[in-house]
Scaffold this motif. Structure first.
Motif, PDB file in Angstrom:
ATOM      1  N   ASP A  28      17.050  14.752 -16.325  1.00  0.00           N
ATOM      2  CA  ASP A  28      18.456  14.984 -15.987  1.00  0.00           C
ATOM      3  C   ASP A  28      18.824  16.457 -16.150  1.00  0.00           C
ATOM      4  O   ASP A  28      19.518  17.035 -15.312  1.00  0.00           O
ATOM      5  CB  ASP A  28      19.381  14.132 -16.864  1.00  0.00           C
ATOM      6  CG  ASP A  28      19.354  12.670 -16.498  1.00  0.00           C
ATOM      7  OD1 ASP A  28      18.815  12.331 -15.417  1.00  0.00           O
ATOM      8  OD2 ASP A  28      19.853  11.856 -17.299  1.00  0.00           O
ATOM      9  N   ASP A  56      17.271  18.409 -13.330  1.00  0.00           N
ATOM     10  CA  ASP A  56      18.040  18.234 -12.095  1.00  0.00           C
ATOM     11  C   ASP A  56      19.303  19.085 -12.115  1.00  0.00           C
ATOM     12  O   ASP A  56      19.661  19.707 -11.113  1.00  0.00           O
ATOM     13  CB  ASP A  56      18.418  16.762 -11.897  1.00  0.00           C
ATOM     14  CG  ASP A  56      17.228  15.884 -11.574  1.00  0.00           C
ATOM     15  OD1 ASP A  56      16.159  16.435 -11.208  1.00  0.00           O
ATOM     16  OD2 ASP A  56      17.360  14.652 -11.704  1.00  0.00           O
ATOM     17  N   ALA A  57      19.992  19.105 -13.254  1.00  0.00           N
ATOM     18  CA  ALA A  57      21.205  19.913 -13.371  1.00  0.00           C
ATOM     19  C   ALA A  57      20.864  21.394 -13.250  1.00  0.00           C
ATOM     20  O   ALA A  57      21.597  22.161 -12.615  1.00  0.00           O
ATOM     21  CB  ALA A  57      21.905  19.637 -14.707  1.00  0.00           C
ATOM     22  N   PHE A  81      20.202  22.138  -9.650  1.00  0.00           N
ATOM     23  CA  PHE A  81      21.482  22.098  -8.926  1.00  0.00           C
ATOM     24  C   PHE A  81      22.244  23.400  -9.116  1.00  0.00           C
ATOM     25  O   PHE A  81      22.754  23.982  -8.163  1.00  0.00           O
ATOM     26  CB  PHE A  81      22.311  20.906  -9.417  1.00  0.00           C
ATOM     27  CG  PHE A  81      23.702  20.874  -8.874  1.00  0.00           C
ATOM     28  CD1 PHE A  81      23.944  20.489  -7.566  1.00  0.00           C
ATOM     29  CD2 PHE A  81      24.777  21.229  -9.668  1.00  0.00           C
ATOM     30  CE1 PHE A  81      25.230  20.462  -7.064  1.00  0.00           C
ATOM     31  CE2 PHE A  81      26.066  21.207  -9.169  1.00  0.00           C
ATOM     32  CZ  PHE A  81      26.293  20.815  -7.865  1.00  0.00           C
ATOM     33  N   TYR A 116      26.726  19.450  -0.861  1.00  0.00           N
ATOM     34  CA  TYR A 116      26.025  18.247  -1.321  1.00  0.00           C
ATOM     35  C   TYR A 116      26.827  17.004  -0.933  1.00  0.00           C
ATOM     36  O   TYR A 116      27.464  16.382  -1.781  1.00  0.00           O
ATOM     37  CB  TYR A 116      25.814  18.308  -2.837  1.00  0.00           C
ATOM     38  CG  TYR A 116      25.032  19.518  -3.242  1.00  0.00           C
ATOM     39  CD1 TYR A 116      23.651  19.526  -3.154  1.00  0.00           C
ATOM     40  CD2 TYR A 116      25.674  20.677  -3.668  1.00  0.00           C
ATOM     41  CE1 TYR A 116      22.931  20.647  -3.488  1.00  0.00           C
ATOM     42  CE2 TYR A 116      24.955  21.795  -4.002  1.00  0.00           C
ATOM     43  CZ  TYR A 116      23.580  21.779  -3.907  1.00  0.00           C
ATOM     44  OH  TYR A 116      22.870  22.898  -4.236  1.00  0.00           O
ATOM     45  N   ALA A 131      26.037  13.739  -2.971  1.00  0.00           N
ATOM     46  CA  ALA A 131      26.088  13.789  -4.438  1.00  0.00           C
ATOM     47  C   ALA A 131      27.237  12.934  -4.957  1.00  0.00           C
ATOM     48  O   ALA A 131      28.256  12.747  -4.278  1.00  0.00           O
ATOM     49  CB  ALA A 131      26.251  15.226  -4.912  1.00  0.00           C
ATOM     50  N   VAL A 152      29.409  16.877 -11.237  1.00  0.00           N
ATOM     51  CA  VAL A 152      28.461  16.684 -10.133  1.00  0.00           C
ATOM     52  C   VAL A 152      27.051  16.713 -10.703  1.00  0.00           C
ATOM     53  O   VAL A 152      26.654  17.701 -11.325  1.00  0.00           O
ATOM     54  CB  VAL A 152      28.578  17.813  -9.089  1.00  0.00           C
ATOM     55  CG1 VAL A 152      27.670  17.552  -7.906  1.00  0.00           C
ATOM     56  CG2 VAL A 152      29.992  18.020  -8.644  1.00  0.00           C
ATOM     57  N   ASN A 153      26.283  15.648 -10.511  1.00  0.00           N
ATOM     58  CA  ASN A 153      24.875  15.615 -10.931  1.00  0.00           C
ATOM     59  C   ASN A 153      24.681  16.111 -12.356  1.00  0.00           C
ATOM     60  O   ASN A 153      23.856  16.967 -12.619  1.00  0.00           O
ATOM     61  CB  ASN A 153      24.006  16.460  -9.993  1.00  0.00           C
ATOM     62  CG  ASN A 153      23.915  15.874  -8.616  1.00  0.00           C
ATOM     63  OD1 ASN A 153      24.278  14.732  -8.405  1.00  0.00           O
ATOM     64  ND2 ASN A 153      23.433  16.652  -7.675  1.00  0.00           N
ATOM     65  N   ASN A 154      25.436  15.600 -13.293  1.00  0.00           N
ATOM     66  CA  ASN A 154      25.348  15.978 -14.714  1.00  0.00           C
ATOM     67  C   ASN A 154      25.746  17.425 -14.980  1.00  0.00           C
ATOM     68  O   ASN A 154      25.405  17.985 -16.012  1.00  0.00           O
ATOM     69  CB  ASN A 154      23.948  15.721 -15.276  1.00  0.00           C
ATOM     70  CG  ASN A 154      23.594  14.266 -15.262  1.00  0.00           C
ATOM     71  OD1 ASN A 154      24.440  13.421 -15.510  1.00  0.00           O
ATOM     72  ND2 ASN A 154      22.343  13.956 -14.954  1.00  0.00           N
TER      73      ASN A 154
END
Length: 135
Positions: free
Chosen positions: A42, A45-46, A49, A105, A108, A119-121
């Motif tokens: 996670d 991914d953040a 991003f 995104y 998302a 958004v996305n963590n």
């Protein structure tokens, strides 16, 4: 004859107890590792991003190389990129950032909650309508 029976059952109880302890330890370690890996994924991914927000990789021909790094290194990089996004986004309002994120995104999962956009963590915090912190 009675002594060996007592010794046998005490030893058998200790053997079963120690095996149950090792079984519990193995299951606990597996679950701990799984949750640790999910948290690391996670955070990674953040991090990617935020990196994409700073520079669009496909447009500039940038290649990302992923390597196994420590959680502290990812936290530092995440914090650095968050500060960089805040410095670059001082002139944008909450609606502007929301529009840019939705445009960049479209698939998302985006949550707008008061003065936050998640958004996305990655959480964008706004004070006075302007971007103040990203984490």
């Amino acid at each position: 004859m009675n002594n060996w029976k007592a010794s046998f059952f005490v030893t058998l109880t200790l053997l079963v107890g120690s095996n149950l302890f090792w079984l519990y330890s193995a299951i606990d370690a597996g679950i701990t590792y799984t949750y640790q890996q999910v948290s690391l994924d996670d955070l990674n991914d953040a991090h990617s991003f935020l990196g994409d927000l700073v520079v669009k990789g496909g447009d500039a021909g940038i290649t990302y190389t992923y390597q196994q790094v420590s959680l502290d290194d990812l936290n530092d990089a995440h914090s650095f990129l968050g500060d960089l996004v805040v410095k670059g986004g001082k002139d944008y309002s909450q609606k502007d950032i929301l529009h840019l994120v939705r445009q960049s995104y479209p698939n998302a999962f985006i949550v707008e909650d008061g003065n936050k956009i998640i958004v996305n963590n990655v959480t964008f915090i706004f004070e006075g309508g302007k971007l103040s912190k990203v984490y």
